[in-house]
Design an enzyme around this catalytic site. Structure first.
Site, PDB file in Angstrom:
ATOM      1  CE  LYS A 173      -1.854  -1.328   3.936  1.00 12.87           C
ATOM      2  NZ  LYS A 173      -1.168  -2.616   4.184  1.00 12.87           N
TER       3      LYS A 173
ATOM      4  NE  ARG B  76      -4.523   0.055   9.768  1.00 15.39           N
ATOM      5  CZ  ARG B  76      -3.256  -0.214   9.414  1.00 15.39           C
ATOM      6  NH1 ARG B  76      -2.726  -1.368   9.706  1.00 15.39           N
ATOM      7  NH2 ARG B  76      -2.537   0.667   8.786  1.00 15.39           N
TER       8      ARG B  76
ATOM      9  NE  ARG C 157       2.443  -4.916  10.990  1.00 11.24           N
ATOM     10  CZ  ARG C 157       3.471  -4.834  10.127  1.00 11.24           C
ATOM     11  NH1 ARG C 157       4.613  -5.432  10.389  1.00 11.24           N
ATOM     12  NH2 ARG C 157       3.332  -4.162   9.012  1.00 11.24           N
TER      13      ARG C 157
HETATM   14  P1  AP5 Z   1       4.932  -1.600   1.727  1.00  8.84           P
HETATM   15  O1  AP5 Z   1       4.568  -0.797   0.537  1.00  8.84           O
HETATM   16  O2  AP5 Z   1       5.713  -0.952   2.816  1.00  8.84           O
HETATM   17  O3  AP5 Z   1       3.627  -2.354   2.292  1.00  8.84           O
HETATM   18  P2  AP5 Z   1       2.388  -1.806   3.108  1.00  8.84           P
HETATM   19  O4  AP5 Z   1       1.174  -2.474   2.585  1.00  8.84           O
HETATM   20  O5  AP5 Z   1       2.408  -0.319   3.134  1.00  8.84           O
HETATM   21  O6  AP5 Z   1       2.750  -2.444   4.496  1.00  8.84           O
HETATM   22  P3  AP5 Z   1       2.725  -1.892   5.971  1.00  8.84           P
HETATM   23  O7  AP5 Z   1       3.387  -2.968   6.770  1.00  8.84           O
HETATM   24  O8  AP5 Z   1       3.333  -0.520   6.095  1.00  8.84           O
HETATM   25  O9  AP5 Z   1       1.249  -1.837   6.273  1.00  8.84           O
HETATM   26  P4  AP5 Z   1       0.604  -1.905   7.623  1.00  8.84           P
HETATM   27  O10 AP5 Z   1      -0.791  -1.644   7.272  1.00  8.84           O
HETATM   28  O11 AP5 Z   1       0.871  -3.128   8.407  1.00  8.84           O
HETATM   29  O12 AP5 Z   1       1.403  -0.788   8.445  1.00  8.84           O
HETATM   30  P5  AP5 Z   1       1.111   0.745   8.736  1.00  8.84           P
HETATM   31  O13 AP5 Z   1       2.387   1.448   8.636  1.00  8.84           O
HETATM   32  O14 AP5 Z   1      -0.065   1.239   7.995  1.00  8.84           O
HETATM   33  O15 AP5 Z   1       5.747  -2.898   1.199  1.00  8.84           O
HETATM   34  C1  AP5 Z   1       6.224  -3.861   2.119  1.00  8.84           C
HETATM   35  C2  AP5 Z   1       7.586  -4.393   1.598  1.00  8.84           C
HETATM   36  O16 AP5 Z   1       7.374  -5.073   0.359  1.00  8.84           O
HETATM   37  C3  AP5 Z   1       8.619  -3.285   1.304  1.00  8.84           C
HETATM   38  O17 AP5 Z   1       9.883  -3.750   1.648  1.00  8.84           O
HETATM   39  C4  AP5 Z   1       8.501  -3.077  -0.220  1.00  8.84           C
HETATM   40  O18 AP5 Z   1       9.731  -2.651  -0.763  1.00  8.84           O
HETATM   41  C5  AP5 Z   1       8.117  -4.473  -0.699  1.00  8.84           C
HETATM   42  N1  AP5 Z   1       7.239  -4.448  -1.859  1.00  8.84           N
HETATM   43  C6  AP5 Z   1       6.213  -3.594  -2.127  1.00  8.84           C
HETATM   44  N2  AP5 Z   1       5.625  -3.895  -3.302  1.00  8.84           N
HETATM   45  C7  AP5 Z   1       6.299  -4.989  -3.781  1.00  8.84           C
HETATM   46  C8  AP5 Z   1       6.156  -5.787  -4.962  1.00  8.84           C
HETATM   47  N3  AP5 Z   1       5.209  -5.524  -5.870  1.00  8.84           N
HETATM   48  N4  AP5 Z   1       7.003  -6.826  -5.120  1.00  8.84           N
HETATM   49  C9  AP5 Z   1       7.969  -7.115  -4.195  1.00  8.84           C
HETATM   50  N5  AP5 Z   1       8.145  -6.374  -3.059  1.00  8.84           N
HETATM   51  C10 AP5 Z   1       7.314  -5.338  -2.858  1.00  8.84           C
HETATM   52  O19 AP5 Z   1       0.648   0.642  10.259  1.00  8.84           O
HETATM   53  C11 AP5 Z   1       1.567   0.262  11.246  1.00  8.84           C
HETATM   54  C12 AP5 Z   1       0.876   0.203  12.585  1.00  8.84           C
HETATM   55  O20 AP5 Z   1       0.308   1.486  12.894  1.00  8.84           O
HETATM   56  C13 AP5 Z   1      -0.304  -0.771  12.715  1.00  8.84           C
HETATM   57  O21 AP5 Z   1       0.114  -2.091  12.988  1.00  8.84           O
HETATM   58  C14 AP5 Z   1      -1.069  -0.148  13.893  1.00  8.84           C
HETATM   59  O22 AP5 Z   1      -0.425  -0.413  15.102  1.00  8.84           O
HETATM   60  C15 AP5 Z   1      -0.932   1.340  13.604  1.00  8.84           C
HETATM   61  N6  AP5 Z   1      -2.017   1.849  12.753  1.00  8.84           N
HETATM   62  C16 AP5 Z   1      -1.887   2.418  11.518  1.00  8.84           C
HETATM   63  N7  AP5 Z   1      -3.090   2.753  11.039  1.00  8.84           N
HETATM   64  C17 AP5 Z   1      -4.007   2.384  11.962  1.00  8.84           C
HETATM   65  C18 AP5 Z   1      -5.419   2.448  12.026  1.00  8.84           C
HETATM   66  N8  AP5 Z   1      -6.163   2.955  11.011  1.00  8.84           N
HETATM   67  N9  AP5 Z   1      -6.034   1.958  13.115  1.00  8.84           N
HETATM   68  C19 AP5 Z   1      -5.330   1.458  14.162  1.00  8.84           C
HETATM   69  N10 AP5 Z   1      -3.984   1.360  14.159  1.00  8.84           N
HETATM   70  C20 AP5 Z   1      -3.317   1.815  13.076  1.00  8.84           C
END
Ligand code: AP5
Length: 214
Positions: A13, A87, A171
């Protein structure tokens, strides 16, 4: 257009949002990034979020909704990508209310689908720049010069605490229990789209743009 990208942790994402920003001029709201910035600056919000995030748990709805309300007070509302919010169903209802109060609506909710074995490889191999938050992957998206951020030149490319095995499992469960129900929620709302997140980053971006007709 107001667009939601949702899906499991590691689906790409953030990576696809960065492309929508650079290629299509959209603006990006990531609750994960906002929480990490607050943690880095040791604000009250950061202190509240830290224990939940480090353990891989969702930050409570009231805290998260309050944060997004504040962002929408400040941000220009054209062509926005919401990444990682809502989410939970409670957050989705709150988003509807926030947008309606401004005469706006969510236009599309795009689910980025990636199988679990691939998610684990992506999450355990992810590295982020501690200075500018640029994201890399040790195998799929390494920086041009090993250990050096392409964007800002920092040599501090780190693993997120919640990208360690224990937190990843928490997660994935939180995603399954709380976020996956949004698939039905947005299908019912008639704005649901699904994109296959497997394949090269540019390939996925092509599919995303076709699905959105942009
Ligand atoms: P990346 O693009 O970083 O993936 P992502 O979907 O953004 O993953 P996140 O882990 O950041 O999502 P998340 O929802 O768990 O975390 P968030 O930061 O929102 O890609 C991942 C990896 O894959 C990278 O190394 C990239 O290079 C690689 N990649 C990408 N595309 C690729 C492809 N096509 N092929 C190969 N490799 C690829 O949230 C973190 C924490 O914040 C949550 O756990 C929670 O504690 C809190 N939080 C955030 N939002 C909320 C909410 N709305 N409600 C409650 N808690 C929240």
């Amino acid at each position: 257009m107001i667009l939601l990208l949702f899906g499991p942790p590691g689906a790409g994402k953030g990576t696809q949002s960065a492309l929508l920003v650079s290629e299509k001029g959209m603006s990006h709201i990531s609750t994960g990034e906002l929480f990490r910035a607050a943690m880095k600056n040791q604000t009250d919000l950061g202190k509240k979020a830290k224990s939940y995030m480090d353990a891989g748990k969702l930050v409570p709805d009231d805290v998260t909704i309050g944060l997004v309300e504040e962002v929408f007070e400040k941000k220009s509302q054209e062509d926005v990508i919401l990444d990682g919010f809502p989410r939970t169903v409670t957050q989705a209802d709150a988003l509807k209310t926030i947008l309606e109060s401004k005469g706006l609506k969510l236009d599309k909710a795009v689910f980025v689908q990636v199988p679990q074995d691939e998610l684990l490889v992506r999450l355990t191999g992810r590295r982020v720049c501690s200075q500018c938050t640029a994201t890399y992957h040790v195998k799929f998206q390494p920086p041009k010069k090993p250990g050096v951020c392409d964007q800002c030149g920092s040599t501090d490319l780190i693993q997120r605490k919640d990208d360690q095995e224990d937190a990843i499992q928490v997660r994935l469960k939180a995603y399954q229990d709380s976020t996956f129900p949004l698939v039905e929620y947005y299908k019912k709302a008639g704005i649901y789209l699904e994109v296959n997140g497997l394949g090269a980053t540019e390939e996925v971006f092509g599919r995303l743009c076709s699905a959105l007709d942009i």
